[in-house]
Write a protein that holds these residues in place. Structure first.
Motif, PDB file in Angstrom:
ATOM      1  N   LEU A  20      -8.158  42.481 -13.727  1.00 61.98           N
ATOM      2  CA  LEU A  20      -7.701  42.125 -12.394  1.00 61.98           C
ATOM      3  C   LEU A  20      -6.466  41.247 -12.585  1.00 61.98           C
ATOM      4  O   LEU A  20      -6.562  40.159 -13.162  1.00 61.98           O
ATOM      5  CB  LEU A  20      -8.821  41.379 -11.664  1.00 61.98           C
ATOM      6  CG  LEU A  20      -8.741  41.230 -10.169  1.00 61.98           C
ATOM      7  CD1 LEU A  20      -8.658  42.588  -9.476  1.00 61.98           C
ATOM      8  CD2 LEU A  20      -9.938  40.468  -9.652  1.00 61.98           C
ATOM      9  N   VAL A  21      -5.290  41.745 -12.168  1.00 59.58           N
ATOM     10  CA  VAL A  21      -4.041  41.034 -12.429  1.00 59.58           C
ATOM     11  C   VAL A  21      -3.188  40.934 -11.168  1.00 59.58           C
ATOM     12  O   VAL A  21      -3.382  41.680 -10.206  1.00 59.58           O
ATOM     13  CB  VAL A  21      -3.215  41.708 -13.554  1.00 59.58           C
ATOM     14  CG1 VAL A  21      -3.971  41.706 -14.873  1.00 59.58           C
ATOM     15  CG2 VAL A  21      -2.826  43.119 -13.173  1.00 59.58           C
ATOM     16  N   ASP A  22      -2.226  40.041 -11.209  1.00 60.65           N
ATOM     17  CA  ASP A  22      -1.272  39.859 -10.122  1.00 60.65           C
ATOM     18  C   ASP A  22      -0.232  40.977 -10.156  1.00 60.65           C
ATOM     19  O   ASP A  22       0.168  41.423 -11.237  1.00 60.65           O
ATOM     20  CB  ASP A  22      -0.586  38.498 -10.299  1.00 60.65           C
ATOM     21  CG  ASP A  22       0.255  38.139  -9.113  1.00 60.65           C
ATOM     22  OD1 ASP A  22       1.442  38.524  -9.098  1.00 60.65           O
ATOM     23  OD2 ASP A  22      -0.261  37.478  -8.189  1.00 60.65           O
ATOM     24  N   GLY A  23       0.227  41.406  -9.016  1.00 57.74           N
ATOM     25  CA  GLY A  23       1.214  42.477  -8.923  1.00 57.74           C
ATOM     26  C   GLY A  23       2.583  42.109  -9.474  1.00 57.74           C
ATOM     27  O   GLY A  23       3.385  42.989  -9.774  1.00 57.74           O
ATOM     28  N   PHE A  24       2.861  40.813  -9.632  1.00 59.64           N
ATOM     29  CA  PHE A  24       4.149  40.384 -10.156  1.00 59.64           C
ATOM     30  C   PHE A  24       4.207  40.378 -11.682  1.00 59.64           C
ATOM     31  O   PHE A  24       5.254  40.094 -12.255  1.00 59.64           O
ATOM     32  CB  PHE A  24       4.525  39.001  -9.604  1.00 59.64           C
ATOM     33  CG  PHE A  24       4.947  39.067  -8.163  1.00 59.64           C
ATOM     34  CD1 PHE A  24       6.172  39.583  -7.801  1.00 59.64           C
ATOM     35  CD2 PHE A  24       4.081  38.640  -7.170  1.00 59.64           C
ATOM     36  CE1 PHE A  24       6.554  39.661  -6.470  1.00 59.64           C
ATOM     37  CE2 PHE A  24       4.439  38.712  -5.838  1.00 59.64           C
ATOM     38  CZ  PHE A  24       5.687  39.220  -5.481  1.00 59.64           C
TER      39      PHE A  24
END
Length: 140
Positions: A20-24
């Motif tokens: 689960l990661v940030d889109g940036f």
């Protein structure tokens, strides 16, 4: 035995090979995370409670970054993600998961609980090897 008792669900077969990661996060850093954590898919976090999850598969990176020879360190995951994802309920029967995959051309889907949190991933391999095979005494 009734079908209710023998039903195998998405919760029963899901795997944890996702991040689960940030889109940036850049595509280069996403690839690095996949390697370091032995994951197969990147689920892009919601920005807020009214947002939806996104998803990036290795095939997305190959098609949208590698093939057109784009710089992985200059592209953010949000630029190549698919959003919104089609998720499955933990209680969904694996047969319905397979039908959903076929109807919508999916390779995998996140298992999303009632609090809208990702619990795991279901893909074709888990559907067949852990959903169908045990019902026939194979791979047990």
């Amino acid at each position: 035995m009734s079908t209710q008792e023998s039903a195998i669900t998405a919760r029963d077969i899901m795997h944890q090979h996702y991040l689960l990661v940030d889109g940036f996060v850049t595509v280069a850093d996403g690839i690095k995370l996949l390697c370091e954590r032995n994951a197969t898919v990147l689920v892009i976090k919601k920005r807020n409670e009214n947002d939806e999850y996104g998803i990036v598969l290795p095939s997305d990176i190959a098609k949208k970054v590698l093939a057109p020879n784009r710089a992985a360190e200059r592209i953010n995951l949000y630029e190549i993600m698919s959003k919104p994802v089609i998720g499955v309920r933990p209680e969904m029967n694996v047969r319905y998961c397979a039908r959903l995959f076929d109807q919508f051309g999916l390779a995998l889907a996140p298992v999303i609980d009632h609090q809208h949190q990702v619990m795991g991933i279901v893909d074709y391999s888990t559907l067949v090897l852990h959903g169908l095979a045990p019902q026939h005494g194979i791979c047990v």
